[in-house]
Every structure is written in C-alpha cells, then in structure tokens.
Scaffold this motif. Structure first.
Motif, PDB file in Angstrom:
ATOM      1  N   THR A  99      29.632  63.881 131.310  1.00 30.60           N
ATOM      2  CA  THR A  99      29.075  64.247 130.002  1.00 30.60           C
ATOM      3  C   THR A  99      30.132  63.964 128.943  1.00 30.60           C
ATOM      4  O   THR A  99      31.320  63.863 129.254  1.00 30.60           O
ATOM      5  CB  THR A  99      28.683  65.739 129.935  1.00 30.60           C
ATOM      6  N   LEU A 100      29.695  63.832 127.715  1.00 31.32           N
ATOM      7  CA  LEU A 100      30.631  63.593 126.616  1.00 31.32           C
ATOM      8  C   LEU A 100      31.241  64.900 126.124  1.00 31.32           C
ATOM      9  O   LEU A 100      30.591  65.936 126.117  1.00 31.32           O
ATOM     10  CB  LEU A 100      29.921  62.932 125.433  1.00 31.32           C
ATOM     11  N   THR A 101      32.483  64.823 125.683  1.00 31.79           N
ATOM     12  CA  THR A 101      33.113  65.926 124.960  1.00 31.79           C
ATOM     13  C   THR A 101      32.788  65.732 123.475  1.00 31.79           C
ATOM     14  O   THR A 101      32.188  64.723 123.089  1.00 31.79           O
ATOM     15  CB  THR A 101      34.635  65.911 125.146  1.00 31.79           C
ATOM     16  N   GLY A 102      33.235  66.646 122.646  1.00 33.10           N
ATOM     17  CA  GLY A 102      33.068  66.469 121.201  1.00 33.10           C
ATOM     18  C   GLY A 102      33.763  65.202 120.708  1.00 33.10           C
ATOM     19  O   GLY A 102      33.213  64.458 119.888  1.00 33.10           O
ATOM     20  N   ASP A 103      34.976  64.949 121.222  1.00 32.93           N
ATOM     21  CA  ASP A 103      35.695  63.726 120.850  1.00 32.93           C
ATOM     22  C   ASP A 103      34.940  62.483 121.325  1.00 32.93           C
ATOM     23  O   ASP A 103      34.915  61.465 120.641  1.00 32.93           O
ATOM     24  CB  ASP A 103      37.100  63.717 121.459  1.00 32.93           C
ATOM     25  N   SER A 151      38.251  57.900 134.696  1.00 38.05           N
ATOM     26  CA  SER A 151      39.516  58.644 134.694  1.00 38.05           C
ATOM     27  C   SER A 151      40.272  58.434 133.396  1.00 38.05           C
ATOM     28  O   SER A 151      40.853  59.382 132.841  1.00 38.05           O
ATOM     29  CB  SER A 151      40.389  58.212 135.872  1.00 38.05           C
ATOM     30  N   ARG A 152      40.259  57.219 132.888  1.00 36.36           N
ATOM     31  CA  ARG A 152      40.944  56.930 131.621  1.00 36.36           C
ATOM     32  C   ARG A 152      40.239  57.612 130.449  1.00 36.36           C
ATOM     33  O   ARG A 152      40.882  58.105 129.516  1.00 36.36           O
ATOM     34  CB  ARG A 152      41.047  55.430 131.418  1.00 36.36           C
ATOM     35  N   LEU A 153      38.903  57.631 130.482  1.00 40.11           N
ATOM     36  CA  LEU A 153      38.164  58.334 129.432  1.00 40.11           C
ATOM     37  C   LEU A 153      38.438  59.836 129.492  1.00 40.11           C
ATOM     38  O   LEU A 153      38.574  60.493 128.459  1.00 40.11           O
ATOM     39  CB  LEU A 153      36.662  58.065 129.569  1.00 40.11           C
ATOM     40  N   TRP A 154      38.517  60.382 130.706  1.00 33.06           N
ATOM     41  CA  TRP A 154      38.820  61.803 130.875  1.00 33.06           C
ATOM     42  C   TRP A 154      40.225  62.115 130.344  1.00 33.06           C
ATOM     43  O   TRP A 154      40.424  63.129 129.667  1.00 33.06           O
ATOM     44  CB  TRP A 154      38.695  62.192 132.357  1.00 33.06           C
ATOM     45  N   ALA A 155      41.188  61.238 130.631  1.00 35.67           N
ATOM     46  CA  ALA A 155      42.566  61.450 130.164  1.00 35.67           C
ATOM     47  C   ALA A 155      42.647  61.439 128.638  1.00 35.67           C
ATOM     48  O   ALA A 155      43.528  62.088 128.059  1.00 35.67           O
ATOM     49  CB  ALA A 155      43.485  60.383 130.749  1.00 35.67           C
ATOM     50  N   ARG A 156      41.731  60.735 127.991  1.00 35.43           N
ATOM     51  CA  ARG A 156      41.685  60.702 126.529  1.00 35.43           C
ATOM     52  C   ARG A 156      40.794  61.809 125.960  1.00 35.43           C
ATOM     53  O   ARG A 156      40.524  61.838 124.761  1.00 35.43           O
ATOM     54  CB  ARG A 156      41.169  59.342 126.061  1.00 35.43           C
ATOM     55  N   ASN A 157      40.310  62.701 126.829  1.00 35.59           N
ATOM     56  CA  ASN A 157      39.445  63.807 126.439  1.00 35.59           C
ATOM     57  C   ASN A 157      38.138  63.341 125.795  1.00 35.59           C
ATOM     58  O   ASN A 157      37.621  63.968 124.874  1.00 35.59           O
ATOM     59  CB  ASN A 157      40.173  64.785 125.513  1.00 35.59           C
ATOM     60  N   MET A 204      38.630  53.384 115.047  1.00 34.49           N
ATOM     61  CA  MET A 204      38.825  54.529 115.905  1.00 34.49           C
ATOM     62  C   MET A 204      38.493  54.208 117.360  1.00 34.49           C
ATOM     63  O   MET A 204      39.089  54.732 118.277  1.00 34.49           O
ATOM     64  CB  MET A 204      37.965  55.686 115.410  1.00 34.49           C
ATOM     65  N   ALA A 205      37.521  53.335 117.589  1.00 41.74           N
ATOM     66  CA  ALA A 205      37.074  53.048 118.950  1.00 41.74           C
ATOM     67  C   ALA A 205      37.876  51.929 119.594  1.00 41.74           C
ATOM     68  O   ALA A 205      37.512  51.430 120.631  1.00 41.74           O
ATOM     69  CB  ALA A 205      35.593  52.712 118.944  1.00 41.74           C
ATOM     70  N   ARG A 206      38.975  51.556 118.988  1.00 44.56           N
ATOM     71  CA  ARG A 206      39.802  50.496 119.567  1.00 44.56           C
ATOM     72  C   ARG A 206      40.507  50.994 120.814  1.00 44.56           C
ATOM     73  O   ARG A 206      40.730  52.166 121.002  1.00 44.56           O
ATOM     74  CB  ARG A 206      40.822  50.008 118.549  1.00 44.56           C
ATOM     75  N   GLY A 207      40.883  50.051 121.647  1.00 51.04           N
ATOM     76  CA  GLY A 207      41.606  50.405 122.853  1.00 51.04           C
ATOM     77  C   GLY A 207      40.718  50.774 124.024  1.00 51.04           C
ATOM     78  O   GLY A 207      41.210  51.167 125.062  1.00 51.04           O
ATOM     79  N   LEU A 208      39.415  50.640 123.860  1.00 44.44           N
ATOM     80  CA  LEU A 208      38.491  50.902 124.958  1.00 44.44           C
ATOM     81  C   LEU A 208      38.012  49.586 125.548  1.00 44.44           C
ATOM     82  O   LEU A 208      37.748  48.633 124.816  1.00 44.44           O
ATOM     83  CB  LEU A 208      37.268  51.684 124.474  1.00 44.44           C
ATOM     84  N   SER A 209      37.862  49.560 126.864  1.00 50.88           N
ATOM     85  CA  SER A 209      37.288  48.377 127.507  1.00 50.88           C
ATOM     86  C   SER A 209      35.781  48.370 127.253  1.00 50.88           C
ATOM     87  O   SER A 209      35.193  49.385 126.857  1.00 50.88           O
ATOM     88  CB  SER A 209      37.552  48.417 129.014  1.00 50.88           C
ATOM     89  N   SER A 210      35.162  47.234 127.504  1.00 55.74           N
ATOM     90  CA  SER A 210      33.713  47.166 127.326  1.00 55.74           C
ATOM     91  C   SER A 210      33.010  48.124 128.291  1.00 55.74           C
ATOM     92  O   SER A 210      32.008  48.747 127.931  1.00 55.74           O
ATOM     93  CB  SER A 210      33.204  45.733 127.494  1.00 55.74           C
ATOM     94  N   LEU A 211      33.535  48.272 129.501  1.00 57.20           N
ATOM     95  CA  LEU A 211      32.936  49.209 130.451  1.00 57.20           C
ATOM     96  C   LEU A 211      33.056  50.646 129.942  1.00 57.20           C
ATOM     97  O   LEU A 211      32.096  51.422 130.020  1.00 57.20           O
ATOM     98  CB  LEU A 211      33.588  49.078 131.836  1.00 57.20           C
ATOM     99  N   GLN A 212      34.198  51.002 129.381  1.00 53.51           N
ATOM    100  CA  GLN A 212      34.371  52.348 128.846  1.00 53.51           C
ATOM    101  C   GLN A 212      33.397  52.609 127.701  1.00 53.51           C
ATOM    102  O   GLN A 212      32.817  53.684 127.598  1.00 53.51           O
ATOM    103  CB  GLN A 212      35.811  52.562 128.392  1.00 53.51           C
ATOM    104  N   ARG A 213      33.206  51.612 126.858  1.00 49.88           N
ATOM    105  CA  ARG A 213      32.241  51.748 125.759  1.00 49.88           C
ATOM    106  C   ARG A 213      30.834  51.959 126.310  1.00 49.88           C
ATOM    107  O   ARG A 213      30.080  52.796 125.815  1.00 49.88           O
ATOM    108  CB  ARG A 213      32.261  50.515 124.863  1.00 49.88           C
ATOM    109  N   GLU A 214      30.482  51.180 127.344  1.00 52.35           N
ATOM    110  CA  GLU A 214      29.156  51.314 127.947  1.00 52.35           C
ATOM    111  C   GLU A 214      28.968  52.697 128.570  1.00 52.35           C
ATOM    112  O   GLU A 214      27.889  53.284 128.465  1.00 52.35           O
ATOM    113  CB  GLU A 214      28.942  50.231 129.008  1.00 52.35           C
TER     114      GLU A 214
END
Length: 101
Positions: free
Chosen positions: A80-84, A58-64, A1-11
C-alpha cells in the motif's frame, strides 16, 4: 520530485494508488504477464520477475513510499502507499502531464 525512480518503481506506485492494496502476484501478472510457476522455464522467468519486483519494492519501502504487508492475505506479500507515496504519485502524474504537452 519523482526523479530517481525506475520505471518499474513508478509503475508499482501508480498501480498501488489505483488499487489501494496490490499483491506481488497481481503486480507480476500486470507487469510481466506471468500467471503461475507451472513450467521449468516459466518458473525461472517468474522467479526473476519476483526478484526484480522485490528489489524495487524494498527500495520504495526504504524511501518510505510504500508499506509492505506480509501474510495478510492468502496471496502473500502486498503493498500500500504511504502518505509520501501518494505525493509521489501526484508528482509522477504532473510530470507525465507536462511531457504530454
């Protein structure tokens, strides 16, 4: 499920999960070790880090996965994090746990 994220996005997701609300300034300090923009070369480095962070958020926001808050505190933009986003953090943790075995 967490595929497609950069290491920075994960951090970013993990830090936002840990702190509940994290500012750009805090993330730049945490990920790049930069405090302020006080020297000319440091200013370029800080600006490059801020641009990279901004694109990732911005990419994380676009993915909600995150909500972005501007002007809420004196520190500028925060996340802040969303539920997703919370579900993604759980998936990231599960993946890392499997990799450690």
């Amino acid at each position: 499920m967490a595929r497609g994220l950069s290491s920075l996005q994960r951090e970013i997701l993990c830090l936002a999960s840990e702190k509940r609300f994290v500012t750009y300034k805090e993330m730049i300090e945490e990920f790049w070790g930069l405090q302020d923009r006080d020297g000319r070369s440091k200013e370029r480095t800080y600006d490059a880090a801020h641009a990279s962070l901004s694109r990732s958020v911005s990419r994380l926001w676009a993915r909600n996965l995150v909500d972005v808050w501007k002007g809420v505190t004196g520190w500028g933009t925060g996340v802040t994090l969303t539920g997703d986003g919370e579900e993604f953090v759980l998936a990231i943790s599960a993946e890392e746990e499997l990799m450690d075995k």
